[in-house]
Design an enzyme around this catalytic site. Structure first.
Site, PDB file in Angstrom:
ATOM      1  N   ASN A 150       0.714  -1.191   0.136  1.00 22.52           N
ATOM      2  CA  ASN A 150       0.167  -0.049   0.161  1.00 22.52           C
ATOM      3  C   ASN A 150       0.947   1.327   0.080  1.00 22.52           C
ATOM      4  O   ASN A 150       0.397   2.161  -0.705  1.00 22.52           O
ATOM      5  CB  ASN A 150      -0.990   0.014   1.147  1.00 22.52           C
ATOM      6  CG  ASN A 150      -0.398  -0.201   2.378  1.00 22.52           C
ATOM      7  OD1 ASN A 150       0.479  -0.711   2.501  1.00 22.52           O
ATOM      8  ND2 ASN A 150      -0.837   0.704   3.574  1.00 22.52           N
ATOM      9  N   GLU A 248       3.645  -5.344  12.456  1.00 22.31           N
ATOM     10  CA  GLU A 248       2.477  -4.081  12.171  1.00 22.31           C
ATOM     11  C   GLU A 248       1.673  -4.705  11.376  1.00 22.31           C
ATOM     12  O   GLU A 248       1.857  -4.930  10.012  1.00 22.31           O
ATOM     13  CB  GLU A 248       3.452  -3.063  11.489  1.00 22.31           C
ATOM     14  CG  GLU A 248       4.552  -2.452  12.352  1.00 22.31           C
ATOM     15  CD  GLU A 248       4.393  -1.910  13.743  1.00 22.31           C
ATOM     16  OE1 GLU A 248       2.925  -1.531  13.766  1.00 22.31           O
ATOM     17  OE2 GLU A 248       5.086  -1.719  14.409  1.00 22.31           O
ATOM     18  N   CYS A 282      -3.062   1.665   6.422  1.00 23.69           N
ATOM     19  CA  CYS A 282      -3.473   0.943   7.714  1.00 23.69           C
ATOM     20  C   CYS A 282      -4.077   1.685   8.453  1.00 23.69           C
ATOM     21  O   CYS A 282      -4.917   1.329   9.345  1.00 23.69           O
ATOM     22  CB  CYS A 282      -2.429   0.126   8.100  1.00 23.69           C
ATOM     23  SG  CYS A 282      -0.749   1.333   8.534  1.00 23.69           S
TER      24      CYS A 282
HETATM   25  P1  NAP Z   1      -0.200  -9.176   3.211  1.00 18.70           P
HETATM   26  O1  NAP Z   1      -0.934 -10.130   2.346  1.00 18.70           O
HETATM   27  O2  NAP Z   1      -0.045  -9.751   4.515  1.00 18.70           O
HETATM   28  O3  NAP Z   1       1.517  -8.991   2.554  1.00 18.70           O
HETATM   29  C1  NAP Z   1       2.461  -8.574   3.469  1.00 18.70           C
HETATM   30  C2  NAP Z   1       3.996  -8.977   3.234  1.00 18.70           C
HETATM   31  O4  NAP Z   1       4.080 -10.243   3.321  1.00 18.70           O
HETATM   32  C3  NAP Z   1       3.968  -9.006   1.454  1.00 18.70           C
HETATM   33  O5  NAP Z   1       5.212  -8.814   1.063  1.00 18.70           O
HETATM   34  C4  NAP Z   1       3.812 -10.625   1.313  1.00 18.70           C
HETATM   35  O6  NAP Z   1       4.061 -10.978   0.059  1.00 18.70           O
HETATM   36  C5  NAP Z   1       4.349 -11.186   2.580  1.00 18.70           C
HETATM   37  N1  NAP Z   1       3.886 -12.217   2.798  1.00 18.70           N
HETATM   38  C6  NAP Z   1       2.729 -13.264   2.624  1.00 18.70           C
HETATM   39  N2  NAP Z   1       2.654 -14.364   3.186  1.00 18.70           N
HETATM   40  C7  NAP Z   1       3.887 -14.665   3.522  1.00 18.70           C
HETATM   41  C8  NAP Z   1       4.403 -15.719   4.330  1.00 18.70           C
HETATM   42  N3  NAP Z   1       3.810 -16.711   4.533  1.00 18.70           N
HETATM   43  N4  NAP Z   1       5.728 -15.491   4.980  1.00 18.70           N
HETATM   44  C9  NAP Z   1       6.263 -14.304   4.879  1.00 18.70           C
HETATM   45  N5  NAP Z   1       5.852 -13.058   3.989  1.00 18.70           N
HETATM   46  C10 NAP Z   1       4.708 -13.201   3.514  1.00 18.70           C
HETATM   47  O7  NAP Z   1      -0.567  -7.640   3.140  1.00 18.70           O
HETATM   48  P2  NAP Z   1      -0.892  -6.794   1.918  1.00 18.70           P
HETATM   49  O8  NAP Z   1      -2.222  -7.404   1.394  1.00 18.70           O
HETATM   50  O9  NAP Z   1       0.508  -6.815   1.350  1.00 18.70           O
HETATM   51  O10 NAP Z   1      -1.016  -5.398   2.871  1.00 18.70           O
HETATM   52  C11 NAP Z   1      -2.143  -5.084   3.338  1.00 18.70           C
HETATM   53  C12 NAP Z   1      -2.230  -5.283   4.739  1.00 18.70           C
HETATM   54  O11 NAP Z   1      -1.283  -4.580   5.624  1.00 18.70           O
HETATM   55  C13 NAP Z   1      -3.550  -4.739   5.545  1.00 18.70           C
HETATM   56  O12 NAP Z   1      -3.890  -5.544   6.477  1.00 18.70           O
HETATM   57  C14 NAP Z   1      -3.092  -3.514   6.146  1.00 18.70           C
HETATM   58  O13 NAP Z   1      -3.799  -3.018   7.252  1.00 18.70           O
HETATM   59  C15 NAP Z   1      -1.574  -4.144   6.601  1.00 18.70           C
HETATM   60  N6  NAP Z   1      -0.499  -2.811   6.881  1.00 18.70           N
HETATM   61  C16 NAP Z   1      -0.104  -2.603   8.276  1.00 18.70           C
HETATM   62  C17 NAP Z   1       0.501  -1.684   8.629  1.00 18.70           C
HETATM   63  C18 NAP Z   1       0.867  -1.060   9.832  1.00 18.70           C
HETATM   64  O14 NAP Z   1       1.871  -0.416  10.197  1.00 18.70           O
HETATM   65  N7  NAP Z   1       0.232  -1.638  10.860  1.00 18.70           N
HETATM   66  C19 NAP Z   1       0.926  -0.611   7.597  1.00 18.70           C
HETATM   67  C20 NAP Z   1       0.322  -0.844   6.203  1.00 18.70           C
HETATM   68  C21 NAP Z   1      -0.317  -2.040   5.946  1.00 18.70           C
HETATM   69  P3  NAP Z   1       3.135 -11.123  -1.282  1.00 18.70           P
HETATM   70  O15 NAP Z   1       2.832  -9.655  -1.768  1.00 18.70           O
HETATM   71  O16 NAP Z   1       3.928 -11.777  -2.199  1.00 18.70           O
HETATM   72  O17 NAP Z   1       1.630 -11.832  -0.709  1.00 18.70           O
END
Ligand code: NAP
Length: 480
Positions: A150, A248, A282
């Site tokens: 994002n 996070e 987020c």
């Molecule tokens: P995501 O699907 O959880 O992916 C985050 C990262 O983790 C990506 O690089 C993803 O790779 C990787 N990943 C996926 N499965 C994994 C595994 N089994 N082992 C290690 N890494 C893995 O999240 P997203 O859809 O990219 O992002 C949206 C989410 O991020 C939302 O829930 C949002 O709230 C959260 N977010 C939180 C914050 C905060 O500071 N709290 C900030 C921004 C976003 P792939 O892309 O290849 O799946």
């Protein structure tokens, strides 16, 4: 078509297995690049480079590390327009937003932690006549940084910069959905003179590359930003290895608007907190609770402002919202709007996909959507949608506002709009959120701890918290 590479040991490296993933431009729905679909052997090569680089990097005088990081920051700044255009093409966000927020913040992460490196210090504790104890803060070694799509460069550098400042070397994975500016970051780091192996960037899928980083026995800690479900998968792997984790995770953030708030500032603030980056931050508000005496007036003003938002080509500087990040995410957001209607929502505005004429005709655009009439317990109000979809509800008093705001499993951030200082303090103390804004939103001071309560995460990043995460205190006691 551009073919991206990994960045390993200071070199652009093709994936060892030779496989690639298509990279889409969300505004057009077209493939415009390919990124490596790396595997565990690429992660191993990155780890070995990081391991070799660690002794020299961790022992380099802090001032020298700091200078190199400042050069990276300056290069990001110097490439502002190019990186903003790339981020916008890769993610779908308006280019103006990338220029104002994402890229400057990527540079700021490097410059902030470049100077923070100068302030890492040891402490001494005297026991007169008996002993002197002192505590040093040792960099952990090779660490892993995994970030989402994002805020691609913004969040990638938010993890990498403190790790480098602390003296760690890094194996990092950006989201495969938005790999472009991470690829450029590797090139800029090489140009800045970052020694080979200090930062290694491995592109690929989460369950392949991400999992291989988390599983690697030599990688001492993982700093992860992403969804709560993914965070749980990571914890299942890392916890039995006793590996340090910073998570996070997701949010379902409330905004509370009291009748005594500055009405216009609150309407504008809520529009911004709900729909910036297509609601894909987020920290975005997705649940709006409005004190009953102003509910109708506030709702009508909000609908008027949201209807006036321009959803359009991210290249167009007048677009307020661009495209959402992928076909899968577009489908997910629309399915939640359908679910909300099944759950009894009244759609005040938006509620559908939009077709933008011209070059964006096949892009993934969703109209900013306001819903009302949903109870707190329904899925629309409980689950993270992570798109331009917001649910409104009136409240009668502070107790009810708090019960609604705290009535979800998440606890990342909350926003309060009020002109009553005592109320602002009462609410801020009682809200279950790692970060509470009063009469503002997304005002970030990089010195402050950042992170979520409840299902929104474990640990804190930012300021000295991130340096603490990437270092380990060692206490040495010397008898007098
Ligand atoms: P995501 O699907 O959880 O992916 C985050 C990262 O983790 C990506 O690089 C993803 O790779 C990787 N990943 C996926 N499965 C994994 C595994 N089994 N082992 C290690 N890494 C893995 O999240 P997203 O859809 O990219 O992002 C949206 C989410 O991020 C939302 O829930 C949002 O709230 C959260 N977010 C939180 C914050 C905060 O500071 N709290 C900030 C921004 C976003 P792939 O892309 O290849 O799946």
């Amino acid at each position: 078509m551009e073919i991206l590479t990994n960045y390993i040991d200071g070199q652009q490296a093709s994936p060892l297995g030779g496989a690639y993933i298509d990279v889409f431009e969300p505004a057009t729905g077209q493939v415009y690049a390919q990124a490596p679909r790396s595997q565990a052997d690429d992660v191993e090569a990155a780890y070995q480079a990081a391991r070799r680089a660690f002794p020299a990097w961790s022992q380099m005088p802090a001032a020298q590390r700091s200078d190199i990081m400042l050069r990276v920051a300056a290069l990001i700044d110097n490439h502002l327009d190019e990186l903003a255009a790339a981020e916008s093409r890769d993610n779908g966000k308006p280019v103006g937003l990338a220029r104002r927020m994402d890229i400057p913040r990527g540079a700021a992460n490097f410059s902030y932690y470049a100077t923070a490196a100068l302030h890492i210090h040891d402490e001494a504790f005297g026991l007169p006549g008996q002993a002197l104890s002192y505590t040093t803060h040792k960099p952990l070694g090779v660490v892993g940084c995994i970030s989402p799509w994002n805020l691609p460069l913004y969040l990638f550098t938010w993890k990498i910069a403190p790790a480098l400042a602390a003296g760690c070397t890094v194996v990092a994975k950006p989201s495969e959905i938005t790999p472009y500016t991470a690829w450029r970051l590797g090139q800029l780091c090489a140009e800045a003179g970052l020694p080979p192996g200090v930062l290694n960037i491995v592109h690929g899928l989460g369950p392949e590359v991400g999992q291989a980083i988390v599983e690697h026995p030599g990688i001492k800690a993982i700093s992860f930003t992403g969804g709560s479900a993914t965070g749980r998968v990571l914890a299942q792997t890392a916890a039995p290895m006793l590996k340090k984790l910073s998570l996070e995770l997701g949010g379902k953030n409330p905004a509370l608007v009291f009748a005594d708030a500055d009405f216009h500032a609150a309407v504008e603030g809520v529009v911004r907190s709900s729909f910036t980056n297509q609601g894909q931050i987020c920290l975005c508000s997705s649940r709006l609770y409005i004190e009953r005496p102003i509910y109708d007036q506030f709702r009508d003003a909000l609908v008027a402002q949201v209807d006036a938002l321009k959803v359009g080509d991210p290249n167009d500087l007048s677009s307020n919202l661009g495209a959402v990040v992928s076909q899968a995410h577009f489908d997910k957001i629309l399915s939640y709007i359908q679910l909300a209607q099944h759950e009894g929502a009244n759609v005040l505005c938006g509620g559908q996909a939009l077709q933008i004429p011209g070059r964006c005709a096949n892009g993934w655009f969703v109209a900013p959507t306001l819903l009302e009439g949903l109870p707190i317990g329904c899925r629309t109000n409980q689950e993270e949608i992570f798109g331009p979809v917001v649910s409104l509800q009136p409240f009668d008093n502070e107790e009810e506002a708090l019960a609604l705001a705290n009535g979800v499993d998440y606890g990342l951030s909350a926003t309060v709009w009020t002109d009553n200082l005592r109320r602002a303090h009462r609410m801020a103390q009682a809200l279950e959120a790692g970060l509470v804004w009063v009469n503002t939103w997304l005002l970030r001071d990089l010195r402050t701890p950042f992170g979520g309560m409840k299902q929104s995460g474990i640990g804190r990043e930012g300021g000295t918290e991130a340096i603490r995460f990437f270092t380990e205190p060692k206490t040495i006691c010397i008898s007098e």
